[in-house]
Design a protein around this motif. Structure first.
Motif, PDB file in Angstrom:
ATOM      1  N   GLY A   1      -3.821   4.671   0.844  1.00 36.39           N
ATOM      2  CA  GLY A   1      -3.330   3.609   1.718  1.00 36.39           C
ATOM      3  C   GLY A   1      -1.930   3.164   1.355  1.00 36.39           C
ATOM      4  N   ARG A   2      -1.677   3.025   0.086  1.00 35.62           N
ATOM      5  CA  ARG A   2      -0.339   2.625  -0.372  1.00 35.62           C
ATOM      6  C   ARG A   2       0.680   3.721  -0.062  1.00 35.62           C
TER       7      ARG A   2
ATOM      8  N   TYR B   1       7.313   2.687   5.692  1.00 31.87           N
ATOM      9  CA  TYR B   1       8.562   1.971   5.400  1.00 31.87           C
ATOM     10  C   TYR B   1       9.741   2.930   5.240  1.00 31.87           C
TER      11      TYR B   1
ATOM     12  N   VAL C   1       1.566   3.353   3.598  1.00 34.50           N
ATOM     13  CA  VAL C   1       2.458   2.220   3.845  1.00 34.50           C
ATOM     14  C   VAL C   1       3.876   2.534   3.375  1.00 34.50           C
ATOM     15  N   ASP C   2       4.004   3.120   2.202  1.00 38.57           N
ATOM     16  CA  ASP C   2       5.338   3.483   1.700  1.00 38.57           C
ATOM     17  C   ASP C   2       6.000   4.518   2.603  1.00 38.57           C
TER      18      ASP C   2
ATOM     19  N   THR D   1      -1.887  -4.011  -4.651  1.00 38.62           N
ATOM     20  CA  THR D   1      -0.927  -3.046  -5.194  1.00 38.62           C
ATOM     21  C   THR D   1      -1.585  -1.945  -6.023  1.00 38.62           C
TER      22      THR D   1
ATOM     23  N   GLU E   1      -5.217  -1.687  -0.667  1.00 39.76           N
ATOM     24  CA  GLU E   1      -4.250  -1.160  -1.628  1.00 39.76           C
ATOM     25  C   GLU E   1      -2.897  -1.850  -1.517  1.00 39.76           C
ATOM     26  N   THR E   2      -2.549  -2.324  -0.342  1.00 38.25           N
ATOM     27  CA  THR E   2      -1.286  -3.031  -0.187  1.00 38.25           C
ATOM     28  C   THR E   2      -1.372  -4.429  -0.798  1.00 38.25           C
ATOM     29  N   VAL E   3      -2.470  -5.131  -0.551  1.00 38.17           N
ATOM     30  CA  VAL E   3      -2.609  -6.486  -1.063  1.00 38.17           C
ATOM     31  C   VAL E   3      -2.711  -6.503  -2.581  1.00 38.17           C
TER      32      VAL E   3
ATOM     33  N   VAL F   1      -5.863   0.809   3.486  1.00 39.03           N
ATOM     34  CA  VAL F   1      -4.446   0.475   3.619  1.00 39.03           C
ATOM     35  C   VAL F   1      -4.227  -0.990   3.258  1.00 39.03           C
ATOM     36  N   VAL F   2      -5.068  -1.854   3.778  1.00 39.42           N
ATOM     37  CA  VAL F   2      -4.916  -3.289   3.523  1.00 39.42           C
ATOM     38  C   VAL F   2      -5.233  -3.608   2.065  1.00 39.42           C
TER      39      VAL F   2
END
Length: 75
Positions: A29-30, A37, A33-34, A24, A20-22, A17-18
């Protein structure tokens, strides 16, 4: 050593998660997170269920490989 490998693979699942978010990267994981949100609860539940399933499968495989590597563990 084999137990630690199984635990490290489990922690890698939580760190995607971390990562793929950092960076992009598109991935699980992304997607999670999406979904958080967007408050898409079924997608969050499905993603968490998939991650938990993979974690259980990895630990099961570690437990099944133990007797092959160490005959003293055989039941």
């Amino acid at each position: 050593t084999l137990t630690l490998i199984g635990l490290v693979l489990g922690s890698l699942l939580s760190s995607i998660v971390v990562i793929e978010t950092v960076f992009t990267f598109p991935g699980l994981g992304r997607l999670l997170v999406d979904a958080i949100y967007a408050r898409d609860y079924p997608l969050i539940q499905g993603t968490m269920l998939f991650v938990a399933f993979i974690y259980v499968v990895v630990n099961l495989l570690v437990d099944l490989v133990y007797p092959l590597l160490d005959p003293r563990v055989a039941a």
